[in-house]
Design a protein around this motif. Structure first.
Motif, mmCIF file in Angstrom:
data_model
loop_
_atom_site.group_PDB
_atom_site.id
_atom_site.type_symbol
_atom_site.label_atom_id
_atom_site.label_comp_id
_atom_site.label_asym_id
_atom_site.label_seq_id
_atom_site.Cartn_x
_atom_site.Cartn_y
_atom_site.Cartn_z
ATOM 1 N N ILE A 4 0.761 -1.287 0.028
ATOM 2 C CA ILE A 4 -0.132 0.312 0.198
ATOM 3 C C ILE A 4 0.697 1.274 -0.025
ATOM 4 N N ALA A 5 1.926 1.217 1.026
ATOM 5 C CA ALA A 5 2.870 2.447 0.737
ATOM 6 C C ALA A 5 3.629 2.578 -0.456
ATOM 7 N N SER A 6 3.820 1.447 -1.071
ATOM 8 C CA SER A 6 4.557 1.463 -2.321
ATOM 9 C C SER A 6 3.727 2.123 -3.368
ATOM 10 N N LEU A 7 2.570 1.674 -3.526
ATOM 11 C CA LEU A 7 1.576 2.031 -4.492
ATOM 12 C C LEU A 7 1.305 3.659 -4.287
ATOM 13 N N PHE A 8 1.150 4.024 -3.158
ATOM 14 C CA PHE A 8 0.987 5.491 -2.724
ATOM 15 C C PHE A 8 2.141 6.179 -3.226
ATOM 16 N N PHE A 9 3.346 5.878 -3.053
ATOM 17 C CA PHE A 9 4.514 6.527 -3.269
ATOM 18 C C PHE A 9 4.395 6.734 -4.747
ATOM 19 N N ILE A 10 4.363 5.616 -5.635
ATOM 20 C CA ILE A 10 4.390 5.370 -6.970
ATOM 21 C C ILE A 10 3.474 6.433 -7.542
ATOM 22 N N SER A 11 1.924 6.200 -7.058
ATOM 23 C CA SER A 11 1.043 7.264 -7.652
ATOM 24 C C SER A 11 1.458 8.566 -7.384
ATOM 25 N N PHE A 12 1.875 9.016 -6.336
ATOM 26 C CA PHE A 12 2.134 10.236 -5.878
ATOM 27 C C PHE A 12 3.322 10.899 -6.946
ATOM 28 N N PHE A 13 4.388 10.154 -7.022
ATOM 29 C CA PHE A 13 5.591 10.564 -7.626
ATOM 30 C C PHE A 13 5.068 10.755 -9.199
ATOM 31 N N SER A 14 4.344 9.634 -9.633
ATOM 32 C CA SER A 14 4.131 9.461 -11.326
ATOM 33 C C SER A 14 3.152 10.877 -11.507
ATOM 34 N N SER A 15 2.237 11.137 -10.300
ATOM 35 C CA SER A 15 1.236 12.213 -10.632
ATOM 36 C C SER A 15 2.017 13.532 -10.899
ATOM 37 N N CYS A 16 3.053 13.632 -9.832
ATOM 38 C CA CYS A 16 4.117 14.917 -10.077
ATOM 39 C C CYS A 16 4.530 15.023 -11.274
ATOM 40 N N ILE A 17 5.131 13.973 -12.029
ATOM 41 C CA ILE A 17 5.720 13.929 -13.434
ATOM 42 C C ILE A 17 5.018 14.329 -14.405
ATOM 43 N N VAL A 18 3.740 14.216 -14.285
ATOM 44 C CA VAL A 18 2.649 14.401 -15.319
ATOM 45 C C VAL A 18 2.560 15.943 -15.318
ATOM 46 N N LEU A 19 2.645 16.644 -14.272
ATOM 47 C CA LEU A 19 2.216 17.825 -14.206
ATOM 48 C C LEU A 19 3.228 18.717 -14.851
ATOM 49 N N SER A 20 2.867 19.820 -15.352
ATOM 50 C CA SER A 20 3.779 20.714 -16.349
ATOM 51 C C SER A 20 3.714 22.103 -15.508
ATOM 52 N N PHE A 21 4.840 22.765 -15.627
ATOM 53 C CA PHE A 21 4.808 24.182 -15.005
ATOM 54 C C PHE A 21 5.572 24.961 -15.663
ATOM 55 N N ASP A 22 5.055 26.080 -16.103
ATOM 56 C CA ASP A 22 5.701 27.021 -17.027
ATOM 57 C C ASP A 22 6.458 28.100 -16.148
ATOM 58 N N ILE A 23 7.278 27.483 -15.356
ATOM 59 C CA ILE A 23 8.043 28.612 -14.488
ATOM 60 C C ILE A 23 8.971 29.807 -15.449
ATOM 61 N N GLY A 24 8.817 30.858 -15.109
ATOM 62 C CA GLY A 24 9.474 31.889 -15.938
ATOM 63 C C GLY A 24 8.896 32.161 -17.313
ATOM 64 N N GLU A 25 7.644 31.741 -17.421
ATOM 65 C CA GLU A 25 6.863 31.971 -18.920
ATOM 66 C C GLU A 25 6.056 33.278 -18.601
ATOM 67 N N ASN A 26 5.607 33.690 -19.656
ATOM 68 C CA ASN A 26 4.733 35.018 -19.870
ATOM 69 C C ASN A 26 3.087 34.661 -19.683
ATOM 70 N N ASP A 27 2.604 33.241 -19.677
ATOM 71 C CA ASP A 27 1.263 32.871 -19.686
ATOM 72 C C ASP A 27 0.461 33.057 -20.901
ATOM 73 N N TYR A 28 1.427 33.290 -22.023
ATOM 74 C CA TYR A 28 0.509 33.277 -23.406
ATOM 75 C C TYR A 28 -0.073 31.925 -23.835
ATOM 76 N N ASN A 29 0.562 31.065 -23.468
ATOM 77 C CA ASN A 29 -0.026 29.703 -23.871
ATOM 78 C C ASN A 29 -1.355 29.440 -22.785
ATOM 79 N N ASP A 30 -1.452 30.166 -21.729
ATOM 80 C CA ASP A 30 -2.688 29.851 -21.149
ATOM 81 C C ASP A 30 -3.845 30.713 -21.379
ATOM 82 N N VAL A 31 -3.599 31.515 -22.227
ATOM 83 C CA VAL A 31 -4.891 32.586 -22.660
ATOM 84 C C VAL A 31 -5.838 31.840 -23.293
#
Length: 191
Positions: A4-31
């Motif tokens: 259960i702990a392994s599944l929790f960590f795998i799902s937590f970290f794999s969901s973090c990998i999928v997230l995309s952050f545009d740090i330092g971007e001007n937000d044009y792509n989000d308009v």
């Protein structure tokens, strides 16, 4: 329990990998498509007042602005900054009006929700400009340098030491480049 702990960590970290952050971007792509209708070219500005649209600005427009015989203040601003001067912009308008300076408030981002909030809160009556993504690109740090080099015709050697937010022109000539012009406009204009 380990499974259960392994599944929790795998799902937590794999969901973090999928997230995309545009740090330092001007937000044009989000308009959104609807908001893009409110982003106009500089040439579409017909009246120097807030009409609930945003006007993209680039080097050719800066040349036109600086060549005018007016007293011009270009203030580059980060709407996501939490400082009071970034969130409440009415004092810029009041100061410009008091000194008969034409103020260009230029946003570094396309975060229209944040821009709308600030403008409404401040009851800002002047048009708001956005650094043109198609001309300068989406990386804010690179845009800062190119934008300033276009305004001043001077190479920026040290980003940390030389970047400014305020540029004041008198009869087409740069009379001030620096920060916090709102606090020292009286002395700047006396020279």
């Amino acid at each position: 329990m380990r499974i259960i702990a392994s599944l929790f960590f795998i799902s937590f970290f794999s969901s973090c990998i999928v997230l995309s952050f545009d740090i330092g971007e001007n937000d044009y792509n989000d308009v959104t498509a609807q908001d893009k209708e409110r982003i106009k070219s500089f040439e579409q500005l017909t009246k120097f007042s807030n009409d609930n649209n945003y006007y993209e600005i680039d080097s050719s427009h800066l040349s036109q602005i600086m060549a005018s015989n007016e007293l011009v203040w270009i203030h580059k601003w980060r709407p996501f900054c939490s400082a009071k001067k970034c969130q409440y912009i009415k004092p810029f308008e009041n100061t410009a009006e008091k000194h008969e300076v034409k103020l260009y408030m230029v946003s570094e981002t396309y975060d229209l929700r944040q821009l709308d909030k600030i403008i409404k809160q401040s009851n800002f009556k002047l048009p708001v400009f956005i650094v043109n993504n198609n001309y300068y690109g989406s990386k804010i740090n690179k845009t800062d340098v190119r934008f300033q080099e276009d305004i001043t015709s001077q190479k920026v050697k040290s980003r940390r030491k030389e970047l400014c937010g305020d540029f004041i022109f008198k009869k087409g000539e740069l009379v001030f480049k620096g920060n916090h012009a709102i606090d020292k406009l009286d002395s700047i204009l006396q020279n």
